[in-house]
Design a protein around this motif. Structure first.
Motif, PDB file in Angstrom:
ATOM      1  N   TRP A 225      -6.968   5.608  -8.342  1.00  0.00           N
ATOM      2  CA  TRP A 225      -5.924   5.135  -7.418  1.00  0.00           C
ATOM      3  C   TRP A 225      -6.453   5.093  -5.983  1.00  0.00           C
ATOM      4  CZ3 TRP A 225      -0.954   5.243 -10.119  1.00  0.00           C
ATOM      5  CH2 TRP A 225       0.031   4.478  -9.479  1.00  0.00           C
ATOM      6  N   TYR A 226      -7.169   6.169  -5.632  1.00  0.00           N
ATOM      7  CA  TYR A 226      -7.740   6.176  -4.288  1.00  0.00           C
ATOM      8  C   TYR A 226      -8.747   5.041  -4.125  1.00  0.00           C
ATOM      9  CZ  TYR A 226      -5.651  10.739  -3.327  1.00  0.00           C
ATOM     10  OH  TYR A 226      -4.765  11.752  -3.108  1.00  0.00           O
TER      11      TYR A 226
ATOM     12  N   ASP B 206      -7.436  -1.496   1.158  1.00  0.00           N
ATOM     13  CA  ASP B 206      -7.727  -1.337   2.592  1.00  0.00           C
ATOM     14  C   ASP B 206      -8.893  -2.229   3.006  1.00  0.00           C
ATOM     15  OD1 ASP B 206      -6.990   2.231   2.596  1.00  0.00           O
ATOM     16  OD2 ASP B 206      -5.703   0.470   2.846  1.00  0.00           O
TER      17      ASP B 206
ATOM     18  N   ARG C 227       2.049   6.651  -6.820  1.00  0.00           N
ATOM     19  CA  ARG C 227       1.022   7.632  -7.174  1.00  0.00           C
ATOM     20  C   ARG C 227       1.591   9.045  -7.136  1.00  0.00           C
ATOM     21  NH1 ARG C 227      -2.869   8.134  -2.517  1.00  0.00           N
ATOM     22  NH2 ARG C 227      -1.144   9.431  -1.807  1.00  0.00           N
ATOM     23  N   ASN C 228       2.330   9.369  -6.074  1.00  0.00           N
ATOM     24  CA  ASN C 228       2.927  10.705  -5.956  1.00  0.00           C
ATOM     25  C   ASN C 228       3.941  10.967  -7.063  1.00  0.00           C
ATOM     26  OD1 ASN C 228       1.406  11.207  -3.660  1.00  0.00           O
ATOM     27  ND2 ASN C 228       2.995  10.458  -2.264  1.00  0.00           N
TER      28      ASN C 228
ATOM     29  N   GLU D 190      -6.724   2.000  -3.656  1.00  0.00           N
ATOM     30  CA  GLU D 190      -6.199   1.924  -2.293  1.00  0.00           C
ATOM     31  C   GLU D 190      -7.305   1.580  -1.300  1.00  0.00           C
ATOM     32  OE1 GLU D 190      -2.591   5.158  -2.927  1.00  0.00           O
ATOM     33  OE2 GLU D 190      -4.208   5.584  -1.524  1.00  0.00           O
ATOM     34  N   ARG D 191      -8.476   2.143  -1.518  1.00  0.00           N
ATOM     35  CA  ARG D 191      -9.594   1.802  -0.634  1.00  0.00           C
ATOM     36  C   ARG D 191      -9.941   0.327  -0.738  1.00  0.00           C
ATOM     37  NH1 ARG D 191     -11.631   6.694  -2.649  1.00  0.00           N
ATOM     38  NH2 ARG D 191     -13.032   5.568  -4.048  1.00  0.00           N
TER      39      ARG D 191
ATOM     40  N   LEU E 171      -6.152   9.782 -10.018  1.00  0.00           N
ATOM     41  CA  LEU E 171      -6.204   9.845  -8.562  1.00  0.00           C
ATOM     42  C   LEU E 171      -7.462   9.182  -8.019  1.00  0.00           C
ATOM     43  CD1 LEU E 171      -4.906  13.437  -7.710  1.00  0.00           C
ATOM     44  CD2 LEU E 171      -3.888  11.261  -7.049  1.00  0.00           C
TER      45      LEU E 171
ATOM     46  N   ARG F  42       1.238   4.297  -2.909  1.00  0.00           N
ATOM     47  CA  ARG F  42       1.117   5.731  -2.647  1.00  0.00           C
ATOM     48  C   ARG F  42       2.349   6.478  -3.159  1.00  0.00           C
ATOM     49  NH1 ARG F  42      -1.278   4.656   3.379  1.00  0.00           N
ATOM     50  NH2 ARG F  42      -3.462   4.395   2.770  1.00  0.00           N
TER      51      ARG F  42
ATOM     52  N   THR G  52       0.836  -1.210   0.000  1.00  0.00           N
ATOM     53  CA  THR G  52       0.000   0.000   0.000  1.00  0.00           C
ATOM     54  C   THR G  52       0.863   1.250   0.000  1.00  0.00           C
ATOM     55  OG1 THR G  52      -1.726  -1.171   1.193  1.00  0.00           O
ATOM     56  CG2 THR G  52      -1.838   1.233   1.201  1.00  0.00           C
ATOM     57  N   SER G  53       1.936   1.205   0.832  1.00  0.00           N
ATOM     58  CA  SER G  53       2.854   2.342   0.875  1.00  0.00           C
ATOM     59  C   SER G  53       3.525   2.560  -0.479  1.00  0.00           C
ATOM     60  CB  SER G  53       3.900   2.112   1.961  1.00  0.00           C
ATOM     61  OG  SER G  53       4.836   3.161   1.987  1.00  0.00           O
TER      62      SER G  53
END
Length: 654
Positions: free
Chosen positions: A324-325, A332, A18-19, A328-329, A321, A15, A11-12
């Motif tokens: 991607w979010y 999670d 993504r950045n 990530e969700r 984004l 992110r 997950t890290s």
């Protein structure tokens, strides 16, 4: 169950990636904007350069034309002086014959308003027309200067208010001598200043552009401001501060911007040239509105394209984004599911059923050899049912190949890799049976078992496809614009009749070629050539035949030019050839050979052969100088020497 620390690490990493991608998109937007800015700046500088080249070319052309006019007028005065001397040698001046001779001189010069002569007392007694009253000019300063100097053999020029015609006249005067050398009077000719100013209108400049002719003392002789009031005071010596500084630094010619100090308040780019022989100055001012209008159009197109790119990139980043979010969700959610499964089956079941994404649990089916050949669907959540349209009763406890009616279960190889290796994967696939696109996350809680999370991305894929097509269209439009720019640049640098380079191209190319010749220490020869009696061809056969003669000469020049030679139509029937690595003697032989071919090859007008000849002059670097303007002037002088010596010949500059 998958270790929690591995899941957190992935997950890290997502992110971080993504950045990095967001930073890359921002850098791309900044880069494209910067490139567009510098491209617009470059085009602006090119527009300025084109404006300066236009003013220099016009100033040079007008200065040469006026110089030729003054030279021809001076020749008429000399001819009259010679005729006066000839008649004196017979013992008596025949007034009638001298008047007829002066009338013929006047008819040969369309610019002249009159040509007259005086006796030693200043009485105007000879002329191109019959004067009803006698006029005396003995008090004129030019008459006194020539009368009191017995050695005067110069052409005097003045702008003054004529007594005979009551108009401002640019006058040209030479001394008449008796046989014993004593003063016999003056012969003088005049051009009306207002007619001279009106003749400048043929250059078809833009509104606000100007042409000013000044004498050696900076007094105005004629002035034309296109599309505006041309009121001016003859002999006025008022000049702008910018012009004054340019004269101080370069008296013979320069280019400058008038700014706020312009005598009529209009900001222009100016070029002026001082005639070496007669001292007059031609000053041409151009606003450059046409060139800057083209620049503004191109800059606007670039701004629109950058705007589209920024909007498209921003939209892409926003959707990315969002996806991607969501991704990530989803991860999670899977993590929460795994934790809940470890803590409590009941809690897992509650979470499993409440997930918004479609989730299915599977177990590999192996044959007797231990090879995975299918997988069984153990459980699905309500979202899976909603996404696929397949009820829980229809799929749970059955093999995937049976549920989807396929010989090989969908994505079997990918699922086997996760179930056997334990490392989660994700991929996008089009599920043809459901006519949908899914983003599928696959993880393995234990050996031979795996879970799939389905995210319906059908609408997003459609949008991405649409955006890709739009970007392709923008790229195609941009390429078309670039191609159009190249075509426009080619048209600007070519003469439309002959297809040869024009003077604008030659001016830039000669500067580069001379700089290269200086740097690499080789010869550069310039040949200025002109069709003999071309006006006679136009008058006799018409301009269409004249154009054909120009085209034929252009073909000869191209056919006999080397690849490194630069050939251009310099103006009218004049042509210029630049020959790198050619000494004056080599260039002379080359152009003289071409001259003979042209003289022996008539242009056919129907069944009528039209013979054409050329006169040419050669000037070379370093033999004749190291300045382009000086070399052009010397080549032009050598060409006129060829004409003076009888035409159909080549002359070397001395």
């Amino acid at each position: 169950m998958m270790p929690l620390d591995n899941t957190n690490s992935r997950t890290s990493n997502l992110r971080v990636n993504r950045n990095i991608l967001l930073i890359a998109i921002v850098v791309a937007i900044i880069s494209v904007s910067g490139l567009t800015y510098f491209a617009a700046l470059y085009l602006y500088q090119q527009a300025q350069v084109q404006t300066e080249v236009t003013t220099r070319n016009l100033a040079r052309s007008i200065e040469q034309n006026i110089s030729e006019v003054v030279g021809s007028i001076d020749q008429a005065l000399l001819n009259t002086s010679d005729e006066f001397a000839r008649q004196q040698s017979t013992g008596k001046i025949n007034d009638h014959q001298l008047n007829l001779f002066m009338q013929r001189q006047l008819r040969r010069h369309e610019h002249l308003a009159y040509i007259l002569a005086t006796n030693e007392r200043g009485d105007v007694v000879y002329g191109s027309d019959v004067l009803t009253t006698r006029n005396n000019i003995a008090d004129r300063d030019y008459f006194i200067a020539l009368r009191d100097n017995s050695d005067a053999d110069v052409l005097l020029t003045r702008l003054l208010l004529g007594r005979i015609y009551k108009k401002w006249v640019w006058i040209f005067v030479r001394r008449l001598n008796k046989q014993d050398g004593r003063f016999a009077g003056v012969v003088f000719a005049g051009i009306f200043a207002d007619k001279l100013g009106e003749s400048f209108s043929k250059y078809q400049l833009d509104r606000g552009d100007s042409i000013v002719l000044r004498d050696a003392d900076l007094g105005i002789i004629a002035r034309q401001v296109f599309g505006r009031d041309n009121t001016f005071l003859p002999t006025d010596k008022t000049i702008s501060e910018a012009f004054r500084q340019a004269l101080k630094s370069s008296p013979m010619g320069a280019t400058y911007a008038s700014g706020a100090s312009s005598i009529d308040g209009v900001n222009r780019t100016h070029s002026f040239r001082r005639n070496e022989k007669y001292g007059f100055i031609v000053n041409v001012g151009v606003s450059g509105e046409h060139e800057f209008l083209q620049w503004r159009r191109l800059a606007l197109i670039g701004l629109v394209l950058v705007g589209f790119f920024v909007i498209a990139a921003s939209a892409f980043a926003w959707l990315l984004l969002r996806s991607w979010y969501a991704h990530e969700r989803n991860l999670d959610g899977v993590l929460v599911s795994q934790r809940a499964l470890a803590e409590s089956e009941e809690k897992f079941h509650s979470l499993f059923c409440s997930m918004s994404e479609g989730v299915a649990l599977h177990r590999l089916i192996r044959n007797l050899d231990g090879k995975a050949i299918d997988y069984e669907i153990i459980e699905v959540n309500p979202s899976f049912v909603a996404q696929t349209g397949l009820s829980r009763e229809l799929v749970v406890g059955k093999s995937a190949s049976q549920v989807y009616n396929l010989e090989v279960a969908p994505f079997l190889d990918k699922y086997v890799r996760v179930a056997e290796g334990g490392e989660a994967i994700q991929f996008e696939e089009c599920f043809e049976q459901l006519e949908k696109d899914f983003l599928i996350h696959v993880s393995s809680p234990k050996l031979d078992h795996f879970a799939t999370v389905f995210e319906d991305i059908t609408e997003r894929k459609k949008w991405q496809k649409s955006q890709s097509e739009n970007l392709q269209k923008l790229e195609l439009q941009y390429q078309q614009i670039v191609k159009l720019q190249e075509q426009l640049m080619l048209q600007v640098l070519r003469d439309p009749l002959t297809g040869l380079h024009n003077r604008r191209f030659m001016d830039e190319a000669l500067m580069k070629e001379l700089a290269r010749a200086k740097r690499e220490n080789y010869s550069l020869s310039l040949i200025m050539l002109d069709l003999d009696f071309f006006k006679r061809v136009n008058d006799t056969y018409g301009h269409a035949v004249g154009d054909q003669v120009l085209i034929t000469l252009s073909k000869h020049l191209r056919a006999h030019a080397r690849e490194s030679d630069i050939v251009c139509r310099y103006g009218g029937e004049e042509f210029l050839v630049a020959m790198p690595h050619m000494t004056p003697e080599q260039a002379f032989r080359k152009i003289d050979s071409l001259r003979q071919i042209i003289a022996q090859t008539p242009v056919m007008y129907g069944s009528i052969p039209i013979s054409i000849t050329i006169s040419a002059g050669v000037a070379s670097f370093p033999e004749n100088g190291d300045d382009i303007d000086a070399l052009l002037r010397l080549a032009d002088n050598a060409m006129y020497q060829s004409k003076h010596d009888g035409r159909n010949r080549v002359s070397l500059s001395k």
